[in-house]
Design a protein around this motif. Sequence first.
Motif, PDB file in Angstrom:
ATOM      1  N   SER A   5       4.283 -12.810  -2.463  1.00 43.23           N
ATOM      2  CA  SER A   5       3.827 -11.817  -3.442  1.00 43.23           C
ATOM      3  C   SER A   5       2.347 -11.485  -3.307  1.00 43.23           C
ATOM      4  O   SER A   5       1.969 -10.316  -3.512  1.00 43.23           O
ATOM      5  CB  SER A   5       4.142 -12.297  -4.862  1.00 43.23           C
ATOM      6  N   PRO A   6       1.447 -12.440  -2.954  1.00 41.42           N
ATOM      7  CA  PRO A   6       0.030 -12.052  -2.820  1.00 41.42           C
ATOM      8  C   PRO A   6      -0.200 -10.965  -1.784  1.00 41.42           C
ATOM      9  O   PRO A   6      -1.150 -10.179  -1.915  1.00 41.42           O
ATOM     10  CB  PRO A   6      -0.647 -13.367  -2.414  1.00 41.42           C
ATOM     11  N   LEU A   7       0.653 -10.888  -0.764  1.00 44.72           N
ATOM     12  CA  LEU A   7       0.476  -9.853   0.261  1.00 44.72           C
ATOM     13  C   LEU A   7       0.850  -8.478  -0.274  1.00 44.72           C
ATOM     14  O   LEU A   7       0.132  -7.495  -0.054  1.00 44.72           O
ATOM     15  CB  LEU A   7       1.323 -10.197   1.482  1.00 44.72           C
ATOM     16  N   PHE A   8       1.982  -8.382  -0.973  1.00 39.90           N
ATOM     17  CA  PHE A   8       2.372  -7.101  -1.569  1.00 39.90           C
ATOM     18  C   PHE A   8       1.345  -6.665  -2.622  1.00 39.90           C
ATOM     19  O   PHE A   8       0.956  -5.494  -2.677  1.00 39.90           O
ATOM     20  CB  PHE A   8       3.755  -7.220  -2.220  1.00 39.90           C
ATOM     21  N   ILE A   9       0.914  -7.611  -3.449  1.00 36.99           N
ATOM     22  CA  ILE A   9      -0.082  -7.302  -4.479  1.00 36.99           C
ATOM     23  C   ILE A   9      -1.388  -6.843  -3.838  1.00 36.99           C
ATOM     24  O   ILE A   9      -2.030  -5.897  -4.309  1.00 36.99           O
ATOM     25  CB  ILE A   9      -0.306  -8.533  -5.380  1.00 36.99           C
ATOM     26  N   SER A  10      -1.776  -7.483  -2.745  1.00 35.09           N
ATOM     27  CA  SER A  10      -3.003  -7.076  -2.056  1.00 35.09           C
ATOM     28  C   SER A  10      -2.879  -5.655  -1.525  1.00 35.09           C
ATOM     29  O   SER A  10      -3.829  -4.859  -1.620  1.00 35.09           O
ATOM     30  CB  SER A  10      -3.296  -8.042  -0.904  1.00 35.09           C
ATOM     31  N   GLY A  11      -1.709  -5.314  -0.961  1.00 33.38           N
ATOM     32  CA  GLY A  11      -1.504  -3.955  -0.481  1.00 33.38           C
ATOM     33  C   GLY A  11      -1.637  -2.929  -1.593  1.00 33.38           C
ATOM     34  O   GLY A  11      -2.243  -1.858  -1.409  1.00 33.38           O
ATOM     35  N   ILE A  12      -1.083  -3.250  -2.762  1.00 29.42           N
ATOM     36  CA  ILE A  12      -1.209  -2.353  -3.919  1.00 29.42           C
ATOM     37  C   ILE A  12      -2.676  -2.193  -4.309  1.00 29.42           C
ATOM     38  O   ILE A  12      -3.152  -1.080  -4.577  1.00 29.42           O
ATOM     39  CB  ILE A  12      -0.386  -2.895  -5.102  1.00 29.42           C
ATOM     40  N   CYS A  13      -3.406  -3.296  -4.348  1.00 26.44           N
ATOM     41  CA  CYS A  13      -4.828  -3.232  -4.715  1.00 26.44           C
ATOM     42  C   CYS A  13      -5.622  -2.400  -3.719  1.00 26.44           C
ATOM     43  O   CYS A  13      -6.521  -1.636  -4.107  1.00 26.44           O
ATOM     44  CB  CYS A  13      -5.407  -4.640  -4.802  1.00 26.44           C
ATOM     45  N   PHE A  14      -5.303  -2.520  -2.451  1.00 26.22           N
ATOM     46  CA  PHE A  14      -6.007  -1.708  -1.450  1.00 26.22           C
ATOM     47  C   PHE A  14      -5.726  -0.222  -1.684  1.00 26.22           C
ATOM     48  O   PHE A  14      -6.619   0.617  -1.504  1.00 26.22           O
ATOM     49  CB  PHE A  14      -5.584  -2.123  -0.047  1.00 26.22           C
ATOM     50  N   TYR A  15      -4.497   0.113  -2.090  1.00 30.42           N
ATOM     51  CA  TYR A  15      -4.230   1.522  -2.373  1.00 30.42           C
ATOM     52  C   TYR A  15      -5.015   1.988  -3.604  1.00 30.42           C
ATOM     53  O   TYR A  15      -5.528   3.114  -3.626  1.00 30.42           O
ATOM     54  CB  TYR A  15      -2.742   1.781  -2.596  1.00 30.42           C
ATOM     55  N   PHE A  42       0.837  -1.207   0.000  1.00 24.31           N
ATOM     56  CA  PHE A  42       0.000   0.000   0.000  1.00 24.31           C
ATOM     57  C   PHE A  42       0.868   1.252   0.000  1.00 24.31           C
ATOM     58  O   PHE A  42       0.698   2.152  -0.837  1.00 24.31           O
ATOM     59  CB  PHE A  42      -0.891  -0.038   1.245  1.00 24.31           C
ATOM     60  N   VAL A  43       1.823   1.315   0.918  1.00 26.99           N
ATOM     61  CA  VAL A  43       2.602   2.535   1.126  1.00 26.99           C
ATOM     62  C   VAL A  43       3.557   2.793  -0.035  1.00 26.99           C
ATOM     63  O   VAL A  43       3.718   3.944  -0.468  1.00 26.99           O
ATOM     64  CB  VAL A  43       3.371   2.448   2.457  1.00 26.99           C
ATOM     65  N   ILE A  44       4.196   1.758  -0.556  1.00 28.19           N
ATOM     66  CA  ILE A  44       5.151   1.957  -1.649  1.00 28.19           C
ATOM     67  C   ILE A  44       4.439   2.461  -2.888  1.00 28.19           C
ATOM     68  O   ILE A  44       4.920   3.368  -3.585  1.00 28.19           O
ATOM     69  CB  ILE A  44       5.911   0.655  -1.938  1.00 28.19           C
ATOM     70  N   CYS A  45       3.283   1.892  -3.198  1.00 28.61           N
ATOM     71  CA  CYS A  45       2.529   2.376  -4.356  1.00 28.61           C
ATOM     72  C   CYS A  45       2.098   3.823  -4.148  1.00 28.61           C
ATOM     73  O   CYS A  45       2.200   4.655  -5.058  1.00 28.61           O
ATOM     74  CB  CYS A  45       1.319   1.476  -4.593  1.00 28.61           C
ATOM     75  N   MET A  46       1.653   4.150  -2.947  1.00 25.01           N
ATOM     76  CA  MET A  46       1.217   5.512  -2.646  1.00 25.01           C
ATOM     77  C   MET A  46       2.370   6.499  -2.741  1.00 25.01           C
ATOM     78  O   MET A  46       2.245   7.579  -3.331  1.00 25.01           O
ATOM     79  CB  MET A  46       0.598   5.552  -1.252  1.00 25.01           C
ATOM     80  N   SER A  47       3.527   6.148  -2.174  1.00 26.95           N
ATOM     81  CA  SER A  47       4.646   7.088  -2.139  1.00 26.95           C
ATOM     82  C   SER A  47       5.325   7.226  -3.493  1.00 26.95           C
ATOM     83  O   SER A  47       5.932   8.261  -3.772  1.00 26.95           O
ATOM     84  CB  SER A  47       5.668   6.648  -1.087  1.00 26.95           C
ATOM     85  N   ALA A  48       5.238   6.206  -4.349  1.00 26.53           N
ATOM     86  CA  ALA A  48       5.891   6.269  -5.665  1.00 26.53           C
ATOM     87  C   ALA A  48       5.036   6.970  -6.707  1.00 26.53           C
ATOM     88  O   ALA A  48       5.540   7.336  -7.772  1.00 26.53           O
ATOM     89  CB  ALA A  48       6.237   4.856  -6.143  1.00 26.53           C
ATOM     90  N   TRP A  49       3.757   7.176  -6.432  1.00 29.65           N
ATOM     91  CA  TRP A  49       2.848   7.756  -7.426  1.00 29.65           C
ATOM     92  C   TRP A  49       3.239   9.206  -7.715  1.00 29.65           C
ATOM     93  O   TRP A  49       3.356  10.030  -6.819  1.00 29.65           O
ATOM     94  CB  TRP A  49       1.421   7.710  -6.916  1.00 29.65           C
ATOM     95  N   GLY A  50       3.449   9.512  -8.992  1.00 27.89           N
ATOM     96  CA  GLY A  50       3.802  10.862  -9.389  1.00 27.89           C
ATOM     97  C   GLY A  50       5.241  11.234  -9.103  1.00 27.89           C
ATOM     98  O   GLY A  50       5.606  12.401  -9.210  1.00 27.89           O
TER      99      GLY A  50
END
Length: 389
Positions: A225-235, A94-102
């Motif tokens: 990997s399903p946990l990291f992918i799930s975090g990304i999907c939640f973001y 969740f956090v990595i996808c959020m912080s890397a956006w833009g």
Amino acid sequence: MSLHPSPRVLGDPREDGRPSAWPTLKRPELPAPVPADRPRLRILDGLRILAAVLVLMHHYTRQEVWGHDAFGWLTVVGRYSWMGVELFFMISGFVICMSAWGRPLGSYLRSRVIRLGPAYWFCVLVTMGVLLAVGKPFGGSGPGLSQVLTNLTMFQTPLGSAELDLSYWTLWSELRFYLIFAAVAWTGLTYRKVLNFCWIWTVASLLAPSSGLPILNVLANPTYSPLFISGICFYLIRREGARAGEPWVLLAFSWLLMQRWLNDIVGWNTVKGDRLSWEMCLLVITLCYVVMAAVALGWLDRVAWRWLSVAGAMSYPLYLLHQQIGVTLLHKWRGNVEPWTLLLSATAVMLLASWLIQRFVERPAARGLKRFLESRPGGRAKTLRETPQ
């Protein structure tokens, strides 16, 4: 509601379903900028410190540390609290996808080095000092110089060197995620690109175990990997809104994959004297999904106490510091101090040490490292040119 709706494509249907009168012309989807005033999700900080304390509880209440069941019900809870690591991985996605956006690729990579490096390097040196002074809790020689130096790289696992602290094993999973996510961050993040990345990673994780290709197994990290992918999907749900259907489908599939891999993970975390229930582990991992879904849907936004930011910042040094040092000291003093007193004292000492490291080591070191990594060689060259001969 989407925080940053994707750019409209000419020729796409209108929201009411009627075709547009404009001709069909495609234009590239551009990454939406991140607003400067994006509020901090303090609930994530709270979940971080909760996950770290759960892992600490698992290590500090094990029967092999005390020689017997010293805490009754807490020992039973501690048998399953290692799943704080699984929650960590989900939060990381969740956090990595959020912080890397833009954010450009260079900025993304520098932020990871600045975030992980200073506290880790300091904790490695502190752990080395304690092990050299006190010794390992269950015997054996202290760390060698090569082991310590290799651990400073953070790549001790792929280099075949023993972790100075067994908790460091999670870093290799995190680092692999950061590196492969850099591939999609390189061209700029968009909703479609991130979802495609998640689907590709999911397929790679399905193929890796039976592919006979070690490199694919290493990169795909199928067990976690399903946990990291799930975090990304939640973001993505947090960003685009609950009506974004595709992330929910991927979340359901990732949960199904995790229940499969829990069979292996439960086996790895079972030691003599412990009896772990797969059903209980599945219940805990499902609860993690439910909590993260509540975060994604904004149901926990009211949990915004300021102290959670401090506690969340402490979670990383607490995780790095607690196991080897804490278990060493518990094992050394268990015969002289009442168990509950020793457990609470050790936990308090680790929390205090984590706050001191975060406040007086990590923060100033991160500022200095940021200035160093973002310095430009042109500044020095200009100074030399302007100096009189």
